[in-house]
Write a protein that holds these residues in place. Sequence first.
Motif, PDB file in Angstrom:
ATOM      1  N   UNK A  38       0.817  -1.211   0.000  1.00  0.00           N
ATOM      2  CA  UNK A  38       0.000   0.000   0.000  1.00  0.00           C
ATOM      3  C   UNK A  38       0.856   1.269   0.000  1.00  0.00           C
ATOM      4  N   UNK A  39       1.907   1.286   0.822  1.00  0.00           N
ATOM      5  CA  UNK A  39       2.795   2.442   0.870  1.00  0.00           C
ATOM      6  C   UNK A  39       3.503   2.651  -0.477  1.00  0.00           C
ATOM      7  N   UNK A  40       3.900   1.553  -1.118  1.00  0.00           N
ATOM      8  CA  UNK A  40       4.593   1.674  -2.404  1.00  0.00           C
ATOM      9  C   UNK A  40       3.655   2.268  -3.453  1.00  0.00           C
ATOM     10  N   UNK A  41       2.406   1.797  -3.485  1.00  0.00           N
ATOM     11  CA  UNK A  41       1.451   2.305  -4.479  1.00  0.00           C
ATOM     12  C   UNK A  41       1.165   3.791  -4.237  1.00  0.00           C
ATOM     13  N   UNK A  42       1.041   4.201  -2.939  1.00  0.00           N
ATOM     14  CA  UNK A  42       0.813   5.623  -2.657  1.00  0.00           C
ATOM     15  C   UNK A  42       2.002   6.478  -3.088  1.00  0.00           C
ATOM     16  N   UNK A  43       3.220   6.001  -2.857  1.00  0.00           N
ATOM     17  CA  UNK A  43       4.396   6.759  -3.268  1.00  0.00           C
ATOM     18  C   UNK A  43       4.504   6.838  -4.784  1.00  0.00           C
ATOM     19  N   UNK A  44       4.133   5.735  -5.477  1.00  0.00           N
ATOM     20  CA  UNK A  44       4.156   5.781  -6.942  1.00  0.00           C
ATOM     21  C   UNK A  44       3.115   6.774  -7.470  1.00  0.00           C
ATOM     22  N   UNK A  45       1.965   6.883  -6.779  1.00  0.00           N
ATOM     23  CA  UNK A  45       0.958   7.862  -7.182  1.00  0.00           C
ATOM     24  C   UNK A  45       1.486   9.284  -7.000  1.00  0.00           C
ATOM     25  N   UNK A  46       2.169   9.520  -5.865  1.00  0.00           N
ATOM     26  CA  UNK A  46       2.766  10.842  -5.645  1.00  0.00           C
ATOM     27  C   UNK A  46       3.834  11.143  -6.681  1.00  0.00           C
ATOM     28  N   UNK A  47       4.625  10.100  -7.053  1.00  0.00           N
ATOM     29  CA  UNK A  47       5.674  10.294  -8.052  1.00  0.00           C
ATOM     30  C   UNK A  47       5.072  10.653  -9.399  1.00  0.00           C
ATOM     31  N   UNK A  48       3.935  10.020  -9.729  1.00  0.00           N
ATOM     32  CA  UNK A  48       3.290  10.328 -11.003  1.00  0.00           C
ATOM     33  C   UNK A  48       2.811  11.775 -11.042  1.00  0.00           C
ATOM     34  N   UNK A  49       2.303  12.275  -9.929  1.00  0.00           N
ATOM     35  CA  UNK A  49       1.884  13.681  -9.885  1.00  0.00           C
ATOM     36  C   UNK A  49       3.071  14.627 -10.041  1.00  0.00           C
ATOM     37  N   UNK A  50       4.194  14.285  -9.410  1.00  0.00           N
ATOM     38  CA  UNK A  50       5.380  15.122  -9.521  1.00  0.00           C
ATOM     39  C   UNK A  50       5.913  15.126 -10.948  1.00  0.00           C
ATOM     40  N   UNK A  51       5.874  13.945 -11.597  1.00  0.00           N
ATOM     41  CA  UNK A  51       6.337  13.881 -12.978  1.00  0.00           C
ATOM     42  C   UNK A  51       5.443  14.722 -13.887  1.00  0.00           C
ATOM     43  N   UNK A  52       4.126  14.743 -13.605  1.00  0.00           N
ATOM     44  CA  UNK A  52       3.209  15.542 -14.410  1.00  0.00           C
ATOM     45  C   UNK A  52       3.461  17.044 -14.231  1.00  0.00           C
ATOM     46  N   UNK A  53       4.041  17.417 -13.073  1.00  0.00           N
ATOM     47  CA  UNK A  53       4.355  18.809 -12.822  1.00  0.00           C
ATOM     48  C   UNK A  53       5.671  19.237 -13.487  1.00  0.00           C
ATOM     49  N   UNK A  54       6.354  18.268 -14.158  1.00  0.00           N
ATOM     50  CA  UNK A  54       7.562  18.606 -14.892  1.00  0.00           C
ATOM     51  C   UNK A  54       8.854  18.283 -14.181  1.00  0.00           C
ATOM     52  N   UNK A  55       8.791  17.593 -13.050  1.00  0.00           N
ATOM     53  CA  UNK A  55      10.026  17.245 -12.358  1.00  0.00           C
ATOM     54  C   UNK A  55      10.643  16.002 -12.990  1.00  0.00           C
ATOM     55  N   UNK A  56      11.918  15.844 -12.773  1.00  0.00           N
ATOM     56  CA  UNK A  56      12.640  14.699 -13.324  1.00  0.00           C
ATOM     57  C   UNK A  56      12.548  13.501 -12.386  1.00  0.00           C
ATOM     58  N   UNK A  57      13.029  12.344 -12.901  1.00  0.00           N
ATOM     59  CA  UNK A  57      13.011  11.115 -12.082  1.00  0.00           C
ATOM     60  C   UNK A  57      13.933  11.262 -10.882  1.00  0.00           C
ATOM     61  N   UNK A  58      15.064  11.934 -11.068  1.00  0.00           N
ATOM     62  CA  UNK A  58      15.986  12.123  -9.955  1.00  0.00           C
ATOM     63  C   UNK A  58      15.353  12.957  -8.860  1.00  0.00           C
TER      64      UNK A  58
END
Length: 348
Positions: A9-29
Amino acid sequence: MKRKRHSPEQIIRKLSSAEQLLNQGQTVADVCRALEVSAATYHRWQQLYGGKKATEANRLKELEQENSRLKRLLADAELDKAMLKELGRGKLLSPERRRRAVKVLLDRFRVSQRRACRLAGQNRNTQRRPVPLADIEEQKLRSRIRELARSHLRWGRRLVYRRLRVEGWEVNHKRVQRIWREEELQRPLPRKRKRARRSDGSRTLLRAEYPHHVWAIDLQFDQTRDGRRINFLNIIDEYSSVCLAIRVGRRYKAVDVIAAIEELLGQYPAPTHLRMDNGPEFIAHALQEWCMGNESGTAYIPPGSPWDNPFVESFNGRFRDKFLNIELFASLAEAEQHRIEYNVYKPH
């Protein structure tokens, strides 16, 4: 530093947050720094849980737990099956047999006492209770019966019972029979008994009326381990059924028979008659002259009539069944033990 473990559950929530950050234009790093994980961990999470929801993760976790539970159940069932095969067929009716079965399972499978008792149908309090003195005597008796059955393969429970009585065991035949059945000891194979032919009445057989009245003599043949032939000279006192001598040699002539008889005369009186067949070593002039010199008569049986020499023929049959067919001789000096056992230790 101890590594932090994340639940699905924690991994899926963090991946969801990562997807939002990527949509905002941030890089993978930048996303990895925000999530406080390495890039390798992020890509591994993305490969395993990418695109899944929290409910799916919970369902996956439940499936994994169910799979592991089924694997444990299958392993336990296979172990129980192996332990039941080890116990063998038949029911464990007595507490003592169940106690021994539990010990076998504990030694060979390294399972818990609770599980072994459940499989053998034994109460744990009964298993842990100290063995009474009567049970200790029962175990000694069982051990002695198994020992006699191993050393005398052709003995049945009746001979074993008589031998135990001779040794001083206070036991009745019903108890020996019960232990014999519980231990599943091998029963002697039945032998075909030949019907003895009756005499036609034209001649009367000489019967022994007192000890050393009639000695029955006969030769029996076998071979050693190297395939060479050996002869057994058996001498029986017909009145007492005592085996006076078993002499072993490669070949036996009349002088050898005379030497064996003269050796016995140092312990026993001379026989009144010698009952023999018409073998060349028995009808030789040397043996007949010796009988005349010692005032011993000869009672030759008719040719081809072994039933007219019943005592030694009966001994020969038992001698071959209980000794010759079991033992493999490497030398000539191993047959005297049967005579001692037949005369001294065997219950008659």
